[in-house]
Scaffold this motif. Structure first.
Motif, PDB file in Angstrom:
ATOM      1  N   GLU A  25       0.833  -1.189   0.000  1.00  0.00           N
ATOM      2  CA  GLU A  25       0.000   0.000   0.000  1.00  0.00           C
ATOM      3  C   GLU A  25       0.881   1.258   0.000  1.00  0.00           C
ATOM      4  OE1 GLU A  25      -3.295  -0.018  -0.207  1.00  0.00           O
ATOM      5  OE2 GLU A  25      -3.266  -2.232  -0.281  1.00  0.00           O
ATOM      6  N   LYS A  26       0.312   2.370  -0.413  1.00  0.00           N
ATOM      7  CA  LYS A  26       1.080   3.618  -0.437  1.00  0.00           C
ATOM      8  C   LYS A  26       1.416   4.059   0.985  1.00  0.00           C
ATOM      9  CE  LYS A  26      -2.908   6.769  -0.675  1.00  0.00           C
ATOM     10  NZ  LYS A  26      -3.543   7.855  -1.467  1.00  0.00           N
ATOM     11  N   VAL A  27       2.510   4.790   1.101  1.00  0.00           N
ATOM     12  CA  VAL A  27       2.995   5.274   2.397  1.00  0.00           C
ATOM     13  C   VAL A  27       2.910   6.794   2.398  1.00  0.00           C
ATOM     14  CG1 VAL A  27       4.956   5.357   3.984  1.00  0.00           C
ATOM     15  CG2 VAL A  27       4.540   3.286   2.619  1.00  0.00           C
ATOM     16  N   ASP A  28       1.946   7.327   3.108  1.00  0.00           N
ATOM     17  CA  ASP A  28       1.712   8.771   3.093  1.00  0.00           C
ATOM     18  C   ASP A  28       2.932   9.564   3.549  1.00  0.00           C
ATOM     19  OD1 ASP A  28      -0.861   8.486   2.119  1.00  0.00           O
ATOM     20  OD2 ASP A  28      -1.770   8.397   4.127  1.00  0.00           O
ATOM     21  N   ALA A  29       3.630   9.054   4.553  1.00  0.00           N
ATOM     22  CA  ALA A  29       4.800   9.767   5.071  1.00  0.00           C
ATOM     23  C   ALA A  29       5.885   9.900   4.015  1.00  0.00           C
ATOM     24  CB  ALA A  29       5.347   9.045   6.303  1.00  0.00           C
ATOM     25  N   ILE A  50       5.264   9.816   0.653  1.00  0.00           N
ATOM     26  CA  ILE A  50       4.710  10.670  -0.407  1.00  0.00           C
ATOM     27  C   ILE A  50       4.876  12.147  -0.062  1.00  0.00           C
ATOM     28  CG2 ILE A  50       2.579  11.323  -1.599  1.00  0.00           C
ATOM     29  CD1 ILE A  50       1.661   8.404  -1.301  1.00  0.00           C
ATOM     30  N   LYS A  51       4.717  12.491   1.205  1.00  0.00           N
ATOM     31  CA  LYS A  51       4.837  13.877   1.643  1.00  0.00           C
ATOM     32  C   LYS A  51       6.260  14.425   1.455  1.00  0.00           C
ATOM     33  CE  LYS A  51       1.080  13.700   5.038  1.00  0.00           C
ATOM     34  NZ  LYS A  51       0.731  13.742   6.473  1.00  0.00           N
ATOM     35  N   SER A  73       4.819   2.322  -2.743  1.00  0.00           N
ATOM     36  CA  SER A  73       4.877   3.148  -1.530  1.00  0.00           C
ATOM     37  C   SER A  73       4.623   4.616  -1.848  1.00  0.00           C
ATOM     38  CB  SER A  73       6.237   3.001  -0.850  1.00  0.00           C
ATOM     39  OG  SER A  73       6.463   1.672  -0.431  1.00  0.00           O
ATOM     40  N   LEU A  74       5.084   5.059  -3.021  1.00  0.00           N
ATOM     41  CA  LEU A  74       4.921   6.460  -3.414  1.00  0.00           C
ATOM     42  C   LEU A  74       3.613   6.707  -4.158  1.00  0.00           C
ATOM     43  CD1 LEU A  74       8.568   7.303  -4.554  1.00  0.00           C
ATOM     44  CD2 LEU A  74       7.508   7.679  -2.322  1.00  0.00           C
ATOM     45  N   GLY A  75       2.760   5.679  -4.233  1.00  0.00           N
ATOM     46  CA  GLY A  75       1.478   5.823  -4.894  1.00  0.00           C
ATOM     47  C   GLY A  75       1.583   5.994  -6.392  1.00  0.00           C
TER      48      GLY A  75
END
Length: 312
Positions: free
Chosen positions: A44-48, A50-51, A100-102
């Motif tokens: 799944e993507k990792v919001d932390a 991506i930010k 992870s980076l969507g």
């Protein structure tokens, strides 16, 4: 190579080249070479993470992570059964980062020599293919580490040798190594150190044919093989006739690490590092390495631009 080793190689090389090729093909067939890669670890993507992508960063293609890949040899990368899709351990790492980076992963197969210019020119967002961090490369690239660069000693399964971890352990042994490689230079330095201590001499053997090398090891003509751990570990897992008895850094005595390479100053490295660390923490990283028998090379933590091998 000694005269007897050359004679041995020539005498059986022709007969074994065919069997060696068949063995390589069988090894590849046991791995998942399907282009759809249903057994690949997806996350799944990792919001932390991506930010941490810089606000002004422009991906080569919007919504995609474009990665340079070098299909050639497993476990790193090879072509799938469609003869166009790169598969292997390095594409698996690229998938972890992209997910992870969507982003959707876009693998671009290239020759090894083409990745540096491709990253610098902006043709690729990153290059992921067994790239060692060096101080010279850090002048042009940022790095996010994901694997230790290890060399490995392998012996036959029935060998009485249980550990090779220091120069003294090769004293008196017959060791196979590839000519002109970093591991050859390390082995020769070990032998010189043992000589200075008055320890028994080691015999260094060279074989150009991988099948001949295998026979020399299994027949007892040689005691051990020293080479890149990744390829040897993958082969050992598939053929089940050798075992690992020791690893050490490919930059010995310096530590060497494999990393994702991104353009210097692009700001993408921190996001990639965070992506890898997230997958280390949740166990998906370990699953991805384990798929290609590379667990011995796992890092405990991804780092951005760690000290690299010194300039020669």
């Amino acid at each position: 190579m000694s005269y007897r080793s050359r004679f041995f190689s020539i005498a059986i090389g022709t007969l074994l080249s065919v069997s060696g090729l068949l063995g390589t093909l069988a090894q590849a067939q046991e791995a998942d070479l399907s282009p759809d890669q249903k057994s690949r670890v997806r996350v799944e993507k990792v919001d932390a993470a991506i930010k941490l992508i810089p606000a002004g960063y422009k991906f080569v293609t919007a919504g995609k992570l474009t990665v340079a890949s070098v299909p050639g040899r497993l476990p790193f990368a090879a072509y799938a059964t469609d003869n166009k899709t790169p598969v292997g351990s390095e594409p698996d790492v690229a998938q972890l980062v992209a997910d992870s980076l969507g982003l959707q992963l876009e693998l671009v197969p290239i020759a090894w020599a083409d990745w540096p210019l491709g990253v610098v020119s902006g043709r690729f967002d990153a290059a992921i293919h067994n790239i060692t961090v060096t101080e010279e490369r850090k002048a042009k690239f940022d790095f996010s580490t994901y694997r230790n660069d290890l060399l490995g000693f392998y012996v036959p399964l029935n060998s009485k040798i249980t550990s090779i971890s220091k120069p003294e352990d090769v004293a008196g042994l017959k060791v196979i190594v590839s000519s002109g490689t970093n591991q050859e230079q390390i082995l020769l330095r070990w032998i010189e150190a043992n000589k200075a201590k008055g320890l028994p001499a080691s015999e260094v053997q060279y074989y150009d044919d991988e099948a001949v090398l295998g026979v020399a090891l299994q027949s007892g003509r040689a005691d051990a093989y020293l080479g890149p751990n990744a390829t040897s570990a993958f082969k050992a897992a598939k053929e089940k006739n050798t075992k690992l008895v020791g690893t050490f850094s490919g930059g010995w005595p310096e530590t060497a690490e494999i990393a994702v390479a991104t353009k210097k100053g692009s700001g993408l490295a921190d996001a990639v590092t965070a992506a890898v660390n997230a997958q280390i923490a949740n166990g998906n990283y370990a699953k991805a390495l384990g798929r290609w028998n590379l667990s011995a090379e796992a890092v405990k933590e991804s780092r951005t631009n760690p000290p690299g091998l010194p300039k020669s």
